[in-house]
Scaffold this motif. Structure first.
Motif, PDB file in Angstrom:
ATOM      1  N   ARG A  34     -15.977 -16.710  13.991  1.00 19.43           N
ATOM      2  CA  ARG A  34     -15.015 -16.290  12.958  1.00 19.43           C
ATOM      3  C   ARG A  34     -15.603 -15.270  11.973  1.00 19.43           C
ATOM      4  O   ARG A  34     -15.212 -15.226  10.818  1.00 19.43           O
ATOM      5  N   THR A  35     -16.543 -14.435  12.450  1.00 16.94           N
ATOM      6  CA  THR A  35     -17.092 -13.372  11.599  1.00 16.94           C
ATOM      7  C   THR A  35     -16.696 -12.006  12.142  1.00 16.94           C
ATOM      8  O   THR A  35     -16.383 -11.855  13.321  1.00 16.94           O
ATOM      9  N   TYR A  36     -16.708 -11.022  11.266  1.00 18.20           N
ATOM     10  CA  TYR A  36     -16.382  -9.639  11.623  1.00 18.20           C
ATOM     11  C   TYR A  36     -17.154  -8.726  10.679  1.00 18.20           C
ATOM     12  O   TYR A  36     -17.692  -9.164   9.657  1.00 18.20           O
ATOM     13  N   ASP A  72     -18.678 -11.922  16.047  1.00 14.57           N
ATOM     14  CA  ASP A  72     -17.637 -12.132  17.048  1.00 14.57           C
ATOM     15  C   ASP A  72     -16.635 -13.135  16.497  1.00 14.57           C
ATOM     16  O   ASP A  72     -16.898 -14.335  16.443  1.00 14.57           O
ATOM     17  N   TYR A  73     -15.494 -12.635  16.098  1.00 10.35           N
ATOM     18  CA  TYR A  73     -14.487 -13.481  15.468  1.00 10.35           C
ATOM     19  C   TYR A  73     -14.060 -14.639  16.375  1.00 10.35           C
ATOM     20  O   TYR A  73     -13.775 -15.731  15.899  1.00 10.35           O
ATOM     21  N   ASN A  74     -14.040 -14.409  17.685  1.00 14.28           N
ATOM     22  CA  ASN A  74     -13.624 -15.456  18.624  1.00 14.28           C
ATOM     23  C   ASN A  74     -14.659 -16.575  18.751  1.00 14.28           C
ATOM     24  O   ASN A  74     -14.320 -17.684  19.139  1.00 14.28           O
ATOM     25  N   GLU A  76     -16.584 -13.487   6.785  1.00 14.99           N
ATOM     26  CA  GLU A  76     -15.787 -14.546   7.423  1.00 14.99           C
ATOM     27  C   GLU A  76     -14.331 -14.376   7.055  1.00 14.99           C
ATOM     28  O   GLU A  76     -13.989 -13.945   5.997  1.00 14.99           O
TER      29      GLU A  76
END
Length: 134
Positions: free
Chosen positions: A101-103, A96-98, A134
């Protein structure tokens, strides 16, 4: 009798020919339109942020795209977005990027993909990778 035959030839025969032609055209779509049931096999690998392998193996499916096949197998989840599906989790691991900060980055044959998993047609024998990044 001749009038009956003329009626059949001039009215009914063209309708039969149109119906046959229409059925032929409908049955000659692309594999994704016709629901091609030919099984395709590809390799799928998934890695967490630290490089830990979450999944590695072959997937066999009759579906058209990598994303659909992985969804069907329960290996990923996501939500619809623009331009395609946003992958939220792979093998139960959430990115969860929010929050952190990963995707999930998608690779085809080791190269960063220019298409999303849900827009990538399956190529027999190819390797597809999802890597938490990241």
């Amino acid at each position: 009798m001749k009038n009956k035959r003329n009626f059949l030839v001039s009215r009914i025969l063209p309708l039969v020919l149109i119906a046959v032609l229409a059925l032929t055209v409908v049955s000659c779509g692309t594999p994704s339109e016709t629901g091609d049931s030919t099984p395709k096999t590809f390799t799928f690998e998934a890695y967490d942020l630290d490089g830990t392998q979450l999944y590695g193996g072959e997937i066999t499916t009759t579906l058209a795209t990598v994303g659909d096949a992985l969804l069907e197998k329960g290996l990923l989840s996501g939500r619809a977005g623009s331009p395609g599906m946003y992958i939220e989790s792979v093998c139960g691991v959430v990115a969860d990027y929010n929050v952190d900060r990963t995707y999930w980055a998608f690779y085809i044959g080791g190269e960063y993909a220019m298409t999303g998993a849900d827009n990538t047609p399956i190529t027999e024998g190819e390797t597809y990778i999802l890597r938490r990044s990241e």
